[in-house]
Design a protein around this motif. Structure first.
Motif, mmCIF file in Angstrom:
data_model
loop_
_atom_site.group_PDB
_atom_site.id
_atom_site.type_symbol
_atom_site.label_atom_id
_atom_site.label_comp_id
_atom_site.label_asym_id
_atom_site.label_seq_id
_atom_site.Cartn_x
_atom_site.Cartn_y
_atom_site.Cartn_z
ATOM 1 N N ALA A 1 47.173 -32.351 -57.521
ATOM 2 C CA ALA A 1 47.829 -33.599 -57.912
ATOM 3 C C ALA A 1 47.152 -34.196 -59.141
ATOM 4 C CB ALA A 1 47.822 -34.590 -56.762
ATOM 5 N N ARG A 2 45.822 -34.115 -59.188
ATOM 6 C CA ARG A 2 45.090 -34.646 -60.342
ATOM 7 C C ARG A 2 45.462 -33.886 -61.618
ATOM 8 N NH1 ARG A 2 40.992 -38.044 -60.813
ATOM 9 N NH2 ARG A 2 39.587 -37.891 -62.577
ATOM 10 N N GLY A 3 45.601 -32.573 -61.500
ATOM 11 C CA GLY A 3 45.998 -31.767 -62.654
ATOM 12 C C GLY A 3 47.394 -32.114 -63.142
ATOM 13 N N GLN A 4 48.300 -32.357 -62.214
ATOM 14 C CA GLN A 4 49.650 -32.744 -62.599
ATOM 15 C C GLN A 4 49.657 -34.125 -63.257
ATOM 16 O OE1 GLN A 4 52.618 -31.078 -62.516
ATOM 17 N NE2 GLN A 4 51.356 -29.317 -62.017
ATOM 18 N N TRP A 5 48.889 -35.062 -62.688
ATOM 19 C CA TRP A 5 48.813 -36.404 -63.247
ATOM 20 C C TRP A 5 48.278 -36.342 -64.682
ATOM 21 C CZ3 TRP A 5 45.571 -39.945 -65.428
ATOM 22 C CH2 TRP A 5 45.946 -41.285 -65.374
ATOM 23 N N LEU A 6 47.206 -35.571 -64.867
ATOM 24 C CA LEU A 6 46.614 -35.455 -66.206
ATOM 25 C C LEU A 6 47.554 -34.752 -67.178
ATOM 26 C CD1 LEU A 6 42.931 -34.661 -65.244
ATOM 27 C CD2 LEU A 6 43.782 -36.726 -66.356
ATOM 28 N N GLY A 7 48.338 -33.791 -66.679
ATOM 29 C CA GLY A 7 49.326 -33.130 -67.534
ATOM 30 C C GLY A 7 50.374 -34.107 -68.033
ATOM 31 N N GLY A 8 50.870 -34.949 -67.140
ATOM 32 C CA GLY A 8 51.834 -35.975 -67.543
ATOM 33 C C GLY A 8 51.211 -36.981 -68.491
ATOM 34 N N TRP A 9 49.973 -37.351 -68.222
ATOM 35 C CA TRP A 9 49.263 -38.299 -69.075
ATOM 36 C C TRP A 9 49.101 -37.726 -70.482
ATOM 37 C CZ3 TRP A 9 44.546 -38.057 -71.595
ATOM 38 C CH2 TRP A 9 44.054 -39.263 -72.090
ATOM 39 N N ARG A 10 48.729 -36.428 -70.563
ATOM 40 C CA ARG A 10 48.568 -35.784 -71.877
ATOM 41 C C ARG A 10 49.882 -35.756 -72.652
ATOM 42 N NH1 ARG A 10 46.374 -31.576 -69.111
ATOM 43 N NH2 ARG A 10 44.255 -32.046 -68.566
ATOM 44 N N GLU A 11 50.979 -35.457 -71.966
ATOM 45 C CA GLU A 11 52.289 -35.441 -72.637
ATOM 46 C C GLU A 11 52.606 -36.802 -73.234
ATOM 47 O OE1 GLU A 11 55.614 -34.062 -70.372
ATOM 48 O OE2 GLU A 11 54.456 -32.406 -69.544
ATOM 49 N N ALA A 12 52.355 -37.855 -72.468
ATOM 50 C CA ALA A 12 52.630 -39.207 -72.950
ATOM 51 C C ALA A 12 51.721 -39.561 -74.122
ATOM 52 C CB ALA A 12 52.453 -40.215 -71.825
ATOM 53 N N MET A 13 50.459 -39.156 -74.058
ATOM 54 C CA MET A 13 49.539 -39.458 -75.157
ATOM 55 C C MET A 13 49.938 -38.721 -76.426
ATOM 56 S SD MET A 13 47.783 -41.778 -73.892
ATOM 57 C CE MET A 13 46.436 -42.090 -75.002
ATOM 58 N N GLU A 14 50.440 -37.501 -76.286
ATOM 59 C CA GLU A 14 50.942 -36.777 -77.453
ATOM 60 C C GLU A 14 52.148 -37.501 -78.048
ATOM 61 O OE1 GLU A 14 51.780 -32.772 -76.256
ATOM 62 O OE2 GLU A 14 49.670 -32.318 -75.868
ATOM 63 N N GLY A 15 53.013 -38.017 -77.183
ATOM 64 C CA GLY A 15 54.162 -38.786 -77.651
ATOM 65 C C GLY A 15 53.743 -40.054 -78.359
ATOM 66 N N ARG A 16 52.722 -40.715 -77.827
ATOM 67 C CA ARG A 16 52.214 -41.934 -78.478
ATOM 68 C C ARG A 16 51.644 -41.623 -79.852
ATOM 69 N NH1 ARG A 16 50.453 -46.665 -75.273
ATOM 70 N NH2 ARG A 16 48.891 -46.876 -76.898
ATOM 71 N N SER A 17 50.902 -40.515 -79.951
ATOM 72 C CA SER A 17 50.274 -40.193 -81.233
ATOM 73 C C SER A 17 51.296 -39.753 -82.269
ATOM 74 C CB SER A 17 49.195 -39.118 -81.053
ATOM 75 O OG SER A 17 49.785 -37.903 -80.676
ATOM 76 N N SER A 18 52.425 -39.220 -81.811
ATOM 77 C CA SER A 18 53.461 -38.807 -82.764
ATOM 78 C C SER A 18 54.432 -39.946 -83.083
ATOM 79 C CB SER A 18 54.218 -37.604 -82.218
ATOM 80 O OG SER A 18 54.977 -37.962 -81.089
ATOM 81 N N GLY A 19 54.213 -41.133 -82.486
ATOM 82 C CA GLY A 19 55.050 -42.280 -82.787
ATOM 83 C C GLY A 19 56.260 -42.414 -81.898
ATOM 84 N N LEU A 20 56.304 -41.699 -80.801
ATOM 85 C CA LEU A 20 57.445 -41.763 -79.904
ATOM 86 C C LEU A 20 57.521 -43.103 -79.181
ATOM 87 C CD1 LEU A 20 59.786 -40.133 -78.719
ATOM 88 C CD2 LEU A 20 58.239 -39.275 -76.992
ATOM 89 N N PHE A 21 56.376 -43.676 -78.870
ATOM 90 C CA PHE A 21 56.314 -44.963 -78.171
ATOM 91 C C PHE A 21 55.613 -45.992 -79.039
ATOM 92 C CE2 PHE A 21 55.806 -41.614 -74.913
ATOM 93 C CZ PHE A 21 57.030 -41.766 -74.307
ATOM 94 N N MET A 22 55.949 -47.243 -78.836
ATOM 95 C CA MET A 22 55.251 -48.314 -79.540
ATOM 96 C C MET A 22 53.901 -48.536 -78.877
ATOM 97 S SD MET A 22 57.301 -49.154 -81.905
ATOM 98 C CE MET A 22 56.531 -50.600 -82.526
ATOM 99 N N LYS A 23 52.880 -48.797 -79.661
ATOM 100 C CA LYS A 23 51.525 -49.008 -79.123
ATOM 101 C C LYS A 23 51.314 -50.447 -78.785
ATOM 102 C CE LYS A 23 49.596 -45.082 -81.423
ATOM 103 N NZ LYS A 23 48.641 -44.544 -82.324
#
Length: 58
Positions: A36-58
């Motif tokens: 479960a921790r690995g899945q949570w971190l995988g989702g977290w990494r995807e979101a952080m990549e989206g944030r860094s590419s400008g997909l979400f407002m900071k």
């Protein structure tokens, strides 16, 4: 017809993604189970990549 519950690992990934979208740190993972921790971190990494590419407002 009864609705089936989502898989626990899928739910962990979705919660990690939401945590990443709002900008939480990876240390805030609430799961102790390695799968479960690995899945949570995988989702977290995807979101952080989206944030860094400008997909979400900071």
């Amino acid at each position: 017809m009864k609705r089936q519950k989502r898989d626990r690992l899928e739910r962990a990934r979705a919660r990690g993604y939401q945590a990443g979208v709002v900008g939480k740190q990876s240390e805030s993972c609430p799961y102790q189970c390695l799968d479960a921790r690995g899945q949570w971190l995988g989702g977290w990494r995807e979101a952080m990549e989206g944030r860094s590419s400008g997909l979400f407002m900071k």
